[in-house]
Every structure is written in structure tokens, then in C-alpha cells.
Design an enzyme around this catalytic site. Structure first.
Site, short mmCIF file in Angstrom:
data_model
loop_
_atom_site.label_atom_id
_atom_site.label_comp_id
_atom_site.label_asym_id
_atom_site.label_seq_id
_atom_site.Cartn_x
_atom_site.Cartn_y
_atom_site.Cartn_z
N ASP A 13 58.70 -55.54 2.83
CA ASP A 13 58.37 -56.27 1.60
C ASP A 13 59.57 -56.89 0.89
O ASP A 13 59.40 -57.61 -0.09
CB ASP A 13 57.66 -55.32 0.62
CG ASP A 13 56.33 -54.85 1.20
OD1 ASP A 13 56.09 -53.64 1.23
OD2 ASP A 13 55.54 -55.72 1.64
N HIS B 51 61.22 -46.13 2.57
CA HIS B 51 60.00 -46.04 3.38
C HIS B 51 59.76 -44.59 3.76
O HIS B 51 60.70 -43.84 3.99
CB HIS B 51 60.16 -46.87 4.66
CG HIS B 51 58.87 -47.22 5.32
ND1 HIS B 51 58.23 -46.36 6.17
CD2 HIS B 51 58.10 -48.31 5.23
CE1 HIS B 51 57.11 -46.92 6.59
NE2 HIS B 51 57.00 -48.10 6.03
C1 SDX Z 1 54.81 -50.45 2.76
O1 SDX Z 1 53.63 -46.42 5.26
C2 SDX Z 1 53.77 -47.61 5.73
O2 SDX Z 1 53.89 -47.83 6.89
C3 SDX Z 1 53.71 -48.71 4.66
C4 SDX Z 1 54.07 -50.11 5.14
C5 SDX Z 1 53.02 -50.68 6.07
O3 SDX Z 1 53.34 -51.62 6.83
O4 SDX Z 1 51.85 -50.25 5.98
O5 SDX Z 1 55.33 -50.11 5.79
C6 SDX Z 1 54.16 -51.08 3.95
O6 SDX Z 1 54.14 -49.90 1.95
C7 SDX Z 1 56.31 -50.48 2.65
C8 SDX Z 1 56.84 -49.72 1.39
C9 SDX Z 1 56.70 -50.67 0.19
N1 SDX Z 1 57.01 -49.94 -1.06
C10 SDX Z 1 58.11 -50.21 -1.77
O7 SDX Z 1 59.01 -50.95 -1.39
C11 SDX Z 1 58.17 -49.51 -3.13
C12 SDX Z 1 59.56 -48.90 -3.34
N2 SDX Z 1 59.71 -47.78 -2.37
C13 SDX Z 1 59.33 -46.49 -2.80
O8 SDX Z 1 58.51 -46.32 -3.87
C14 SDX Z 1 59.35 -45.42 -1.72
O9 SDX Z 1 60.46 -45.63 -0.95
C15 SDX Z 1 58.12 -45.30 -0.83
C16 SDX Z 1 56.88 -45.13 -1.62
C17 SDX Z 1 58.00 -46.50 0.05
C18 SDX Z 1 58.31 -44.08 0.06
O10 SDX Z 1 58.34 -42.99 -0.77
P1 SDX Z 1 58.41 -41.49 -0.19
O11 SDX Z 1 58.49 -41.48 1.28
O12 SDX Z 1 57.34 -40.69 -0.81
O13 SDX Z 1 59.80 -41.03 -0.63
P2 SDX Z 1 60.13 -40.39 -2.04
O14 SDX Z 1 59.39 -41.12 -3.12
O15 SDX Z 1 59.95 -38.92 -1.93
O16 SDX Z 1 61.68 -40.79 -2.18
C19 SDX Z 1 62.67 -39.97 -1.57
C20 SDX Z 1 63.85 -40.08 -2.51
C21 SDX Z 1 63.47 -39.81 -3.96
O17 SDX Z 1 64.62 -39.30 -4.60
P3 SDX Z 1 64.70 -37.65 -4.82
O18 SDX Z 1 63.43 -37.26 -5.60
O19 SDX Z 1 64.72 -37.08 -3.42
O20 SDX Z 1 65.97 -37.45 -5.60
O21 SDX Z 1 64.35 -41.44 -2.48
C22 SDX Z 1 64.21 -42.02 -3.78
C23 SDX Z 1 63.22 -41.17 -4.55
O22 SDX Z 1 63.49 -41.24 -5.93
N3 SDX Z 1 63.69 -43.37 -3.55
C24 SDX Z 1 64.12 -44.46 -4.17
C25 SDX Z 1 63.38 -45.51 -3.63
N4 SDX Z 1 62.53 -45.05 -2.71
C26 SDX Z 1 62.73 -43.72 -2.66
N5 SDX Z 1 65.07 -44.62 -5.13
C27 SDX Z 1 65.23 -45.90 -5.56
N6 SDX Z 1 64.57 -46.99 -5.08
C28 SDX Z 1 63.63 -46.81 -4.12
N7 SDX Z 1 62.97 -47.87 -3.65
#
Ligand code: SDX
Length: 428
Positions: free
Chosen positions: A363, A306
Site C-alpha cells: 500500500d 505487515h
Molecule cells: C495489507 O495480511 C495481509 O496479507 C494484508 C495485505 C494483503 O494483501 O491482503 O498484505 C494487505 O493489509 C497490508 C498492510 C496495510 N496496513 C498498513 O500499512 C497499516 C500500517 N501497518 C500496521 O498497522 C501494521 O503493521 C499491520 C496491521 C499491517 C500489522 O500489524 P501486526 O502484525 O499486528 O503487528 P503489530 O501491530 O503487533 O506491530 C508490531 C510492532 C508494534 O510495536 P510494539 O507494540 O511491539 O512495541 O510494530 C509496531 C507496533 O506498534 N508497528 C508500527 C507499524 N506497524 C507495526 N509502528 C509504526 N508504524 C507502523 N506502520
């Protein structure tokens, strides 16, 4: 507001900017005069360090895993309140009296019916159209039917259109489901609760009397509460940006629905259950964990991670408890729940997830409950949009009511070609 300052040295000049404090949470540096004073913009793609507005609706402490709606913790609202009461709270800042709640619920109930012409919109879609595509289209079309409540400068119009949107989303969602399975639409039943009416419109059929199962109604209502609002997430920011141009509320909510659909946002509940189905049994989990950690593999654990929560999403905690309640009420089991629990256990003990502070979010478990209740995965994000509508309209109202509101217009760091002369095609 605090009186402290932040100083920035840029372009050989020192710029002092005010630092403002909210009631709780991080202070903000007011940079609104930065461009005029330095000729420079700030740069924050993805808005990781940017406050787009001030708001009194929802507060999140991502490090502590805290979520407050008008100051009330989500865990207490999920346990003691109802979606109608939380909707009143989000819209009106305070919990309602018994009479206020009764009046509000009655008002919403009386707006649940759709204009009959809107039913023909559904027949323009293929039966296998994704319900989110239908929802984007039908909600956007509402402004063609309710011209009497689109003057956003009129607080009465804003109130009516807010109530219409909250009331009609269950009807629109249920009709999208009915259309996808080829069953007749079921009209709203004003004798039922907001959530009971939604369940009947979705799963009831004309040939039989539909009985709302109280435990399912309670779980569904709690799931709506858990999704009601969440500060300035991507879809809420979309609604605010659309609203800042003066667009009518129906168009703004349609824009929010479109943004929510993405798998990185509200589409993650559908993607998370599809991921669990692909993993199947616990013995396959490590392979997917390894893929999620592999920089060269675009696979991510859906329902994990998140932007704000760097701790357990408090909504996921309630969701996990609700899985057990629904299984017991329906006397069902789903092996995917065990797979999900095991996946969480393995991921949270893996240094990759611990270092990046990746925890289950709202989720991760929701799809298991929705599937047990009988929804197909394609309806999961529709249910998220149904519930989030009250948050979107509360945030939209807060923005429109702010006399200092300006149209949202970010700038950029330009990286394209400098000015150059046109070259006739024969000379290229
Ligand atoms: C919702 O914003 C809100 O409030 C949203 C929400 C709401 O109620 O409105 O809470 C609802 O959207 C919840 C999130 C649902 N999405 C998912 O579950 C999809 C999977 N999660 C990700 O794609 C990710 O965690 C995000 C999009 C939710 C957040 O991404 P960020 O904050 O942009 O973080 P990032 O992509 O920069 O990740 C940071 C690091 C990265 O690694 P590095 O590049 O630093 O090496 O963490 C890794 C990412 O690769 N990472 C993951 C991961 N999520 C982040 N690695 C594996 N699996 C994951 N799920």
C-alpha cells in the site's frame, strides 16, 4: 504428510498431536483433538500462530519476502503475465493455454454488464458517499439478482457466480466513481481488455471517444495482478468464514469488501497517500517518524509493516518501479513520490523500524500511481477490492470444494461474571 508428533503436557497429562507438513513453509501441529483430550482451548487472538486451513493457492515466506501464486513468483507474473491470466491461474491451478485464456477472457467479458435495475441502487446513495460503502451495498445486492447461480453445492453455479463477480467488479467500481463525480454511467465495451474496459468505464465520457493509453492499461493491469490474492489475510479469512456457513458467494464477497476497508488492511492505500499529503515535504518526515515510534501516539506509518512480511513486500518493489513507468508515460511528476522515497530511506535506517522489521508494504506506493492515473484517494481501496475478488472467489471455491469443510466456530477465554441471580429493578 510427515509422521512426526508434538507432545504437550497439560493438566498433568501428556498429549501427542500429529505434525503435518505442506509442500513448503512451516509445519502445523494438528490440535483438533486438544479440547476433547484436555478440556482446554489454544489461545491466539489475531491468529499470529494459527493456520486456519490448508490451501494450494498462494504461498508467502515473510522472512524472505517471497510471494508465489500456484508456485509462480509474483515478480515473474507481474513482468510476464496479465491479470486475466493470473485470474485463470488462481481459479484453475495452472497457467492457461492460448485458447484457454481466450475462452476465459471472453467469458469474463460477457459477464461485465450489470442488471439495469442495479443502477438504481446508486441513486439511493448521497453523491459524497464513500465508494467502498457503495461497493459493500451493491455487491451484497447482487444475490438478489442472480438466484440462478447461488446453489453453492453445484460446481456449475459456483463457476458462474465466480465469473460474474470477477467480471462485474470493474463495472460496479467504475459506476461508483461516475456517481461520485456526477457523470453518466459508461457501459462496458466488449472490444476492450478487462483493464482497458475498466479505464474507459471510469474515465470515458459519452461526448468523446476514449483512447486507452497502453502504458496506463499495462500499469493498471499489473496493479490488479499485485493485489489478486495474498494467502489467509483478514478479508480472505472473512470470506472463508462467511462461506463456511453456506452463505451465497455474493454475500461472502460483500463481507470481504467490508473487512478490506479497514485502514489496517486494504484501507491503508488511501491512508498512506493521505499521510504523505499531510507530511508534504521531506523536511517534515522526521517529525512523523518520531510520532510513529512514540508509544503514546496512535499514529503509525501507513503502508509500512505487515503481519507476515518481516522483509520488503515483493509487491512494493514492483509498485515502486511502476510509479516511474506511469510518470514517464503520462509525463507527470509528483513531489510526494520523492517524499515517499525519502521516508522509506529514513525509516529503514532507523533502529526502531529495523528491530521491528517494518518495511514498505503493497500500500505504500500504490496510491501515488493511482493518483497519477486520475483516481481520487477514496477509490484506492475499491481498486484493491476489484483485484482481490479473484483471490477471494478462488479461496472460497477451494474451501467449498473441500468435503471435510466445517463451519468456522472459534471459542474464547471467558473473563466475564460467573453465574448470578437476576435482581429486580427495585432492589438495585
Ligand atoms: C495489507 O495480511 C495481509 O496479507 C494484508 C495485505 C494483503 O494483501 O491482503 O498484505 C494487505 O493489509 C497490508 C498492510 C496495510 N496496513 C498498513 O500499512 C497499516 C500500517 N501497518 C500496521 O498497522 C501494521 O503493521 C499491520 C496491521 C499491517 C500489522 O500489524 P501486526 O502484525 O499486528 O503487528 P503489530 O501491530 O503487533 O506491530 C508490531 C510492532 C508494534 O510495536 P510494539 O507494540 O511491539 O512495541 O510494530 C509496531 C507496533 O506498534 N508497528 C508500527 C507499524 N506497524 C507495526 N509502528 C509504526 N508504524 C507502523 N506502520
Amino acid at each position: 504428510m510427515s509422521d512426526n508428533q508434538a507432545s504437550l503436557i497439560a493438566g498433568g497429562k501428556t498429549i501427542d498431536m500429529p505434525v503435518n507438513s505442506g509442500t513448503i513453509g512451516p509445519d502445523v501441529i494438528d490440535i483438533r483433538k486438544l479440547y476433547a483430550q484436555t478440556g482446554m482451548f489454544t489461545y491466539d487472538p489475531g491468529f499470529t500462530s494459527t493456520a486456519s486451513c490448508d490451501s494450494a493457492i498462494t504461498y508467502i515466506d515473510g522472512d524472505e519476502g517471497v510471494l508465489l501464486h500456484r508456485g509462480y513468483p509474483i515478480g515473474q507474473l507481474a513482468e510476464h503475465s496479465s491479470f486475466m491470466e493470473v485470474s485463470y491461474l488462481l481459479l484453475n491451478s495452472e497457467l492457461p493455454s492460448e485458447q484457454e485464456l481466450a475462452d476465459f477472457s471472453r467469458t469474463i467479458t460477457r459477464h461485465t454488464m450489470l442488471h439495469e435495475q442495479l443502477a438504481t441502487f446508486y441513486r439511493g446513495f448521497r453523491r459524497d458517499a464513500h465508494p467502498m460503502a457503495i461497493m459493500c451495498g451493491v455487491v451484497g445486492a447482487l444475490s438478489a439478482f442472480y438466484h440462478d447461480s447461488t446453489d453453492i453445492a453445484d460446481p456449475v453455479h459456483r463457476k458462474i457466480s465466480s465469473h460474474r463477480l470477477i467480471a462485474k467488479m470493474p463495472t460496479i467500481a467504475a459506476m461508483a466513481y461516475k456517481y461520485s463525480v456526477g457523470q453518466p454511467f459508461v457501459y462496458p465495451d466488449n472490444k476492450l481488455s478487462y483493464t482497458g474496459n475498466f479505464l474507459k468505464m471510469t474515465f470515458g465520457v459519452p461526448a468523446e471517444e476514449y483512447e486507452v493509453v497502453p502504458a496506463v492499461e499495462k500499469a493498471m493491469d499489473r496493479i490488479f495482478t499485485l493485489h489478486a490474492d495474498h494467502e489467509q489475510n483478514a478479508s480472505t479469512s472473512t470470506v472463508r468464514l462467511a462461506g463456511s456457513s453456506g452463505a451465497n458467494p455474493f454475500a461472502c464477497i460483500a463481507a470481504g469488501i467490508a473487512c478490506l476497508w479497514g485502514p489496517a488492511h486494504g484501507g491503508a492505500n488511501e491512508a498512506a497517500l493521505n499521510m504523505l499529503k499531510e507530511i508534504g515535504t521531506p523536511d517534515k518526515i522526521q517529525h512523523y517518524i518520531d510520532r510513529a515510534k512514540d508509544k503514546n501516539d496512535p499514529f503509525r506509518l501507513m503502508g509500512f509493516g505487515h503481519r507476515v512480511y518481516k522483509n520488503y513486500d515483493p509487491r512494493a518493489t514492483v509498485m515502486q518501479t511502476t510509479v516511474r513507468e506511469v510518470f514517464a508515460a503520462l509525463n507527470v511528476q509528483d513531489p510526494l513520490f520523492e517524499t515517499a522515497l525519502r521516508l522509506e530511506e529514513i525509516a529503514l535506517s532507523d533502529p526502531y523500524f529495523a528491530e521491528k522489521k517494518l518495511f514498505p508494504n503493497v500500500d505504500f506506493y500504490s496510491g501515488i500511481i493511482l493518483s497519477a492515473i486520475g483516481f481520487p484517494t477514496t477509490m484506492f481501496t475499491v481498486l484493491f477490492a476489484l483485484a482481490r475478488t479473484v483471490g477471494w472467489v478462488a479461496q472460497w471455491n477451494e474451501m467449498i470444494s473441500d468435503p471435510g469443510q466445517k463451519i468456522g466456530r472459534p471459542r474464547q477465554l471467558y473473563t466475564g461474571p460467573t453465574s448470578r441471580d437476576y435482581v429486580p429493578i427495585e432492589s438495585r
